[in-house]
Scaffold this active site. Structure first.
Site, PDB file in Angstrom:
ATOM      1  N   LEU A  17       0.805  -1.227   0.000  1.00  0.00           N
ATOM      2  CA  LEU A  17       0.000   0.000   0.000  1.00  0.00           C
ATOM      3  C   LEU A  17       0.839   1.278   0.000  1.00  0.00           C
ATOM      4  O   LEU A  17       0.299   2.376   0.144  1.00  0.00           O
ATOM      5  CB  LEU A  17      -0.976  -0.012   1.181  1.00  0.00           C
ATOM      6  CG  LEU A  17      -1.956  -1.197   1.169  1.00  0.00           C
ATOM      7  CD1 LEU A  17      -2.861  -1.150   2.385  1.00  0.00           C
ATOM      8  CD2 LEU A  17      -2.765  -1.235  -0.114  1.00  0.00           C
ATOM      9  N   CYS A  18       2.150   1.152  -0.180  1.00  0.00           N
ATOM     10  CA  CYS A  18       3.006   2.339  -0.287  1.00  0.00           C
ATOM     11  C   CYS A  18       2.868   2.958  -1.671  1.00  0.00           C
ATOM     12  O   CYS A  18       2.748   2.249  -2.673  1.00  0.00           O
ATOM     13  CB  CYS A  18       4.466   1.963  -0.062  1.00  0.00           C
ATOM     14  SG  CYS A  18       4.900   1.706   1.655  1.00  0.00           S
ATOM     15  N   HIS A  19       2.905   4.281  -1.698  1.00  0.00           N
ATOM     16  CA  HIS A  19       2.856   4.999  -2.968  1.00  0.00           C
ATOM     17  C   HIS A  19       4.228   4.950  -3.645  1.00  0.00           C
ATOM     18  O   HIS A  19       5.249   5.062  -2.961  1.00  0.00           O
ATOM     19  CB  HIS A  19       2.486   6.474  -2.727  1.00  0.00           C
ATOM     20  CG  HIS A  19       1.115   6.670  -2.193  1.00  0.00           C
ATOM     21  ND1 HIS A  19       0.822   6.593  -0.852  1.00  0.00           N
ATOM     22  CD2 HIS A  19      -0.057   6.923  -2.820  1.00  0.00           C
ATOM     23  CE1 HIS A  19      -0.471   6.801  -0.680  1.00  0.00           C
ATOM     24  NE2 HIS A  19      -1.032   7.009  -1.853  1.00  0.00           N
ATOM     25  N   MET A  46       8.621   4.812   5.262  1.00  0.00           N
ATOM     26  CA  MET A  46       8.741   3.421   4.811  1.00  0.00           C
ATOM     27  C   MET A  46       9.974   3.226   3.945  1.00  0.00           C
ATOM     28  O   MET A  46      10.643   2.186   4.017  1.00  0.00           O
ATOM     29  CB  MET A  46       7.476   2.978   4.066  1.00  0.00           C
ATOM     30  CG  MET A  46       6.242   2.905   4.950  1.00  0.00           C
ATOM     31  SD  MET A  46       6.464   1.910   6.443  1.00  0.00           S
ATOM     32  CE  MET A  46       6.897   0.320   5.752  1.00  0.00           C
ATOM     33  N   GLU A  47      10.312   4.215   3.153  1.00  0.00           N
ATOM     34  CA  GLU A  47      11.508   4.128   2.316  1.00  0.00           C
ATOM     35  C   GLU A  47      12.765   4.107   3.180  1.00  0.00           C
ATOM     36  O   GLU A  47      13.697   3.340   2.902  1.00  0.00           O
ATOM     37  CB  GLU A  47      11.537   5.291   1.316  1.00  0.00           C
ATOM     38  CG  GLU A  47      10.512   5.163   0.206  1.00  0.00           C
ATOM     39  CD  GLU A  47       9.050   5.376   0.619  1.00  0.00           C
ATOM     40  OE1 GLU A  47       8.160   5.005  -0.161  1.00  0.00           O
ATOM     41  OE2 GLU A  47       8.789   5.893   1.738  1.00  0.00           O
ATOM     42  N   ASP A 107      23.684 -11.377   4.498  1.00  0.00           N
ATOM     43  CA  ASP A 107      23.893 -12.313   3.391  1.00  0.00           C
ATOM     44  C   ASP A 107      25.376 -12.450   3.042  1.00  0.00           C
ATOM     45  O   ASP A 107      25.870 -13.552   2.832  1.00  0.00           O
ATOM     46  CB  ASP A 107      23.107 -11.861   2.168  1.00  0.00           C
ATOM     47  CG  ASP A 107      23.309 -12.787   0.981  1.00  0.00           C
ATOM     48  OD1 ASP A 107      23.094 -14.014   1.142  1.00  0.00           O
ATOM     49  OD2 ASP A 107      23.687 -12.300  -0.099  1.00  0.00           O
TER      50      ASP A 107
END
Length: 157
Positions: A75-77, A113-114, A128
């Site tokens: 739901l992030c733009h 969020m970014e 990793d």
């Protein structure tokens, strides 16, 4: 029905409509930690890891992740970021690497969020690249530190 902005009146998930919001400069910073053995920290701090410059690869991964956030979080733009920065700080006393990110744009929605995605993917990349020598590493304490811009103004953790 709810104060959660990603739910509609029927309780269904939906992308928030930000088209009526004015554009403003928005900045968010986030951080997280990777704890590892002293040996692993020494390898990556001195650039002696067999896989090469772990920090350079993790930095690029974090920047790329911020740019792809809307592909990962449903739901992030999709945002036109103007700046993404990912930094690392070696904290030898705790056998940790602190990962910090800053995301910036001029737009109608925030960039928290970014910033979180940049830190998360940088930490996962570091894990990793080092898991063969240290599978017991711990990724922890990923959080937003600060956000600026928009209707809510300036917020600090």
């Amino acid at each position: 029905m709810s104060d959660l902005t990603h739910l509609n009146a029927q309780g269904e998930a939906n992308m928030v409509d930000v088209s009526a919001k004015p554009a403003s400069v928005r900045v968010a910073t986030a951080q997280g930690f990777v704890t590892m053995s002293a040996k692993t920290l020494e390898l990556i701090s001195t650039g002696k890891h067999a896989k090469g410059d772990v920090f350079a690869v993790a930095r690029i991964a974090g920047i790329q992740a911020a740019k792809k956030c809307s592909d990962l979080i449903p739901l992030c733009h999709p945002l036109m970021l103007s700046k993404v920065q990912v930094d690392f700080e070696v904290i030898a006393s705790n056998n940790q690497v602190k990962i910090s990110s800053m995301c910036k744009l001029t737009g109608q929605t925030g960039v928290e969020m970014e910033a979180l995605t940049a830190v998360s993917v940088a930490a996962l990349t570091l894990f990793d690249m080092c898991k063969a020598v240290d599978p017991s590493m711990i990724i922890s304490d990923i959080k937003v530190l600060e956000k600026q811009g928009g209707k809510s103004g300036h917020w600090t953790a």
